[in-house]
Design an enzyme around this catalytic site. Structure first.
Site, PDB file in Angstrom:
ATOM      1  CG  ASP A  10      -8.902  27.881  -8.706  1.00 46.16           C
ATOM      2  OD1 ASP A  10      -8.476  27.757  -9.877  1.00 46.16           O
ATOM      3  OD2 ASP A  10      -8.196  27.662  -7.697  1.00 46.16           O
ATOM      4  CG  ASP A  15      -7.970  25.641  -5.141  1.00 43.47           C
ATOM      5  OD1 ASP A  15      -7.596  24.968  -6.115  1.00 43.47           O
ATOM      6  OD2 ASP A  15      -7.855  26.874  -5.082  1.00 43.47           O
ATOM      7  CG  ASN A  39      -8.042  24.640 -10.546  1.00 46.71           C
ATOM      8  OD1 ASN A  39      -7.079  24.725 -11.309  1.00 46.71           O
ATOM      9  ND2 ASN A  39      -7.910  24.713  -9.235  1.00 46.71           N
ATOM     10  CB  THR A 123      -5.509  28.939  -3.369  1.00 46.76           C
ATOM     11  OG1 THR A 123      -6.934  28.723  -3.262  1.00 46.76           O
ATOM     12  CG2 THR A 123      -4.901  29.117  -1.989  1.00 46.76           C
ATOM     13  CG  PHE A 164      -4.157  27.621 -13.980  1.00 43.69           C
ATOM     14  CD1 PHE A 164      -5.068  27.951 -12.983  1.00 43.69           C
ATOM     15  CD2 PHE A 164      -4.640  27.260 -15.232  1.00 43.69           C
ATOM     16  CE1 PHE A 164      -6.441  27.906 -13.233  1.00 43.69           C
ATOM     17  CE2 PHE A 164      -6.012  27.214 -15.492  1.00 43.69           C
ATOM     18  CZ  PHE A 164      -6.905  27.551 -14.487  1.00 43.69           C
ATOM     19  CG  ASN A 165      -3.817  30.236  -9.363  1.00 45.14           C
ATOM     20  OD1 ASN A 165      -4.774  29.637  -9.872  1.00 45.14           O
ATOM     21  ND2 ASN A 165      -3.261  29.851  -8.224  1.00 45.14           N
ATOM     22  CG  HIS A 238       0.441  23.949  -6.936  1.00 44.24           C
ATOM     23  ND1 HIS A 238       1.724  24.044  -7.454  1.00 44.24           N
ATOM     24  CD2 HIS A 238      -0.241  23.094  -7.744  1.00 44.24           C
ATOM     25  CE1 HIS A 238       1.806  23.280  -8.535  1.00 44.24           C
ATOM     26  NE2 HIS A 238       0.639  22.690  -8.738  1.00 44.24           N
ATOM     27  CG  ASP A 239      -4.073  26.080  -4.336  1.00 48.44           C
ATOM     28  OD1 ASP A 239      -5.084  25.670  -4.931  1.00 48.44           O
ATOM     29  OD2 ASP A 239      -3.221  26.814  -4.865  1.00 48.44           O
TER      30      ASP A 239
HETATM   31  O1  RIB Z   1      -0.640  26.502 -10.921  1.00 46.70           O
HETATM   32  C1  RIB Z   1      -1.236  25.891  -9.803  1.00 46.70           C
HETATM   33  C2  RIB Z   1      -2.407  26.670  -9.322  1.00 46.70           C
HETATM   34  O2  RIB Z   1      -3.404  26.744 -10.341  1.00 46.70           O
HETATM   35  C3  RIB Z   1      -3.120  26.010  -8.127  1.00 46.70           C
HETATM   36  O3  RIB Z   1      -3.741  26.990  -7.347  1.00 46.70           O
HETATM   37  C4  RIB Z   1      -4.155  25.155  -8.790  1.00 46.70           C
HETATM   38  O4  RIB Z   1      -5.257  24.871  -7.918  1.00 46.70           O
HETATM   39  C5  RIB Z   1      -4.583  26.046  -9.918  1.00 46.70           C
HETATM   40  O5  RIB Z   1      -5.541  26.968  -9.409  1.00 46.70           O
HETATM   41 CA    CA Z   2      -6.144  26.824  -6.962  1.00 49.56          CA
END
Ligand code: RIB
Ligand code: CA
Length: 313
Positions: A10, A15, A39, A123, A164-165, A238-239
């Protein structure tokens, strides 16, 4: 060893780094990219994936997937990724066409056509992957492993206990974790250690390539929003760690543990309940990342970006 990979994402600043890593490192054969709402809205995450692949000169099929979670409504992260979902660098220019099928159909075709089992790296919210699991169970044996960036063994980021994801689509995460395929969970407890410091950003800038400059601009924008929203001095990327874990499994340390998704908690919906001490008696069927070799990760990402066939800025 070259691993066939499907990347479901996303984009999203981190990402974008995951995409560039998957294209630039020869240990991944990127079969295709699928996009999901998260996102930003699906149209924006899809456009961003195309723009990053165009920057990287990558010729891989791209398909858009789900524009909302399985249950409830989409809530984007414009405060972190901006109105476009990839604010910061100027990425305008021609982009490749979409594959003309839904993301789940592209995943199915790539899995059936691959001569060896495929790793799915996710991701973003897991809506597309969950629909694949439920729609085409017959192709699941061709999924070698699902490596997802999501959840946490500790606290969350979007809610006190939700990442979040996972929070965006808890039902999808529950379906994926119970799919019967090997799952690696790369959570905030690990990704919050990979911080894009000024030295890291300068290393990408100093590559002297367009891709290096774009990475520096992406991380600089990300640093501003992460400082404003979360009070982080430097932003965690993160990703790309999920992709790095496929390229070089020694980058992260994992432990087998049961992971449950809280679906009904008033205050904790979307939490990843990781039983690190075997208190629940449930099978330890998820590989949970608990440590990361941060210098090795940054070296791997920088090397991959340096290898991208893009011209000088
Ligand atoms: O919490 C972080 C994740 O949520 C990452 O993948 C960021 O890109 C969002 O998608
Ligand atoms: Ca992401």
């Amino acid at each position: 060893m070259t691993r066939p990979v499907i990347l479901d994402c996303d984009p999203g600043h981190d990402d974008a780094l995951a995409l560039l890593l998957a294209v630039g490192d020869p240990r991944v054969r990127l079969l295709g990219v699928t996009t999901v709402a998260g996102n930003q809205t699906l149209d924006k995450t899809t456009r961003n994936a195309l723009r990053i692949l165009a920057l990287a000169g990558a010729d891989v099929p791209v398909a858009a997937g789900c524009d909302r979670p399985l249950v409830g409504e989409l809530s984007v992260a414009a405060d972190i990724h901006g109105a476009s979902g990839l604010d910061g660098p100027d990425l305008d220019g021609p982009v490749p066409d979409l594959a003309g099928v839904h993301a789940v159909e592209l995943m199915r075709r790539l899995l059936v056509d691959s001569v060896e089992p495929v790793t799915i790296v996710a991701t973003g919210p897991l809506t597309n992957v969950a629909l694949l699991v439920r729609t085409y169970p017959e192709v699941l044996p061709r999924v070698r492993r699902i490596v997802l960036m999501g959840g946490s063994t500790e606290r969350g980021n979007t809610t006190p206990y939700g990442e979040f994801n996972i929070v965006t689509d808890p039902e999808a995460a529950d379906i994926v974790l119970r799919s019967g395929r090997p799952v690696t969970m790369i959570g905030l407890n690990v990704t919050h250690q990979a911080l894009a410091t000024a030295e890291v950003i300068a290393a990408f800038e100093n590559l002297g390539t367009r891709a290096g400059a774009v990475c520096a601009e992406l991380m600089t924008f990300f640093a501003g929003t992460y400082r404003l929203v979360f009070g982080f001095e430097h932003p965690p990327v993160h990703d790309p760690i999920a992709v790095a874990a496929v390229l070089d499994p020694s980058i992260v340390t994992t432990v087998p543990a049961p992971v449950a998704i809280e679906l009904t908690g008033t205050h904790t919906r979307g939490a990843t309940v990781v039983d690190l001490h075997g208190r629940t008696g449930r099978p330890p069927d998820t590989d949970v990342a608990v440590a990361i070799d941060v210098p090795a990760f940054w070296h791997l990402l920088l090397t991959a970006v340096a290898a991208l066939p893009t011209g000088r800025p």
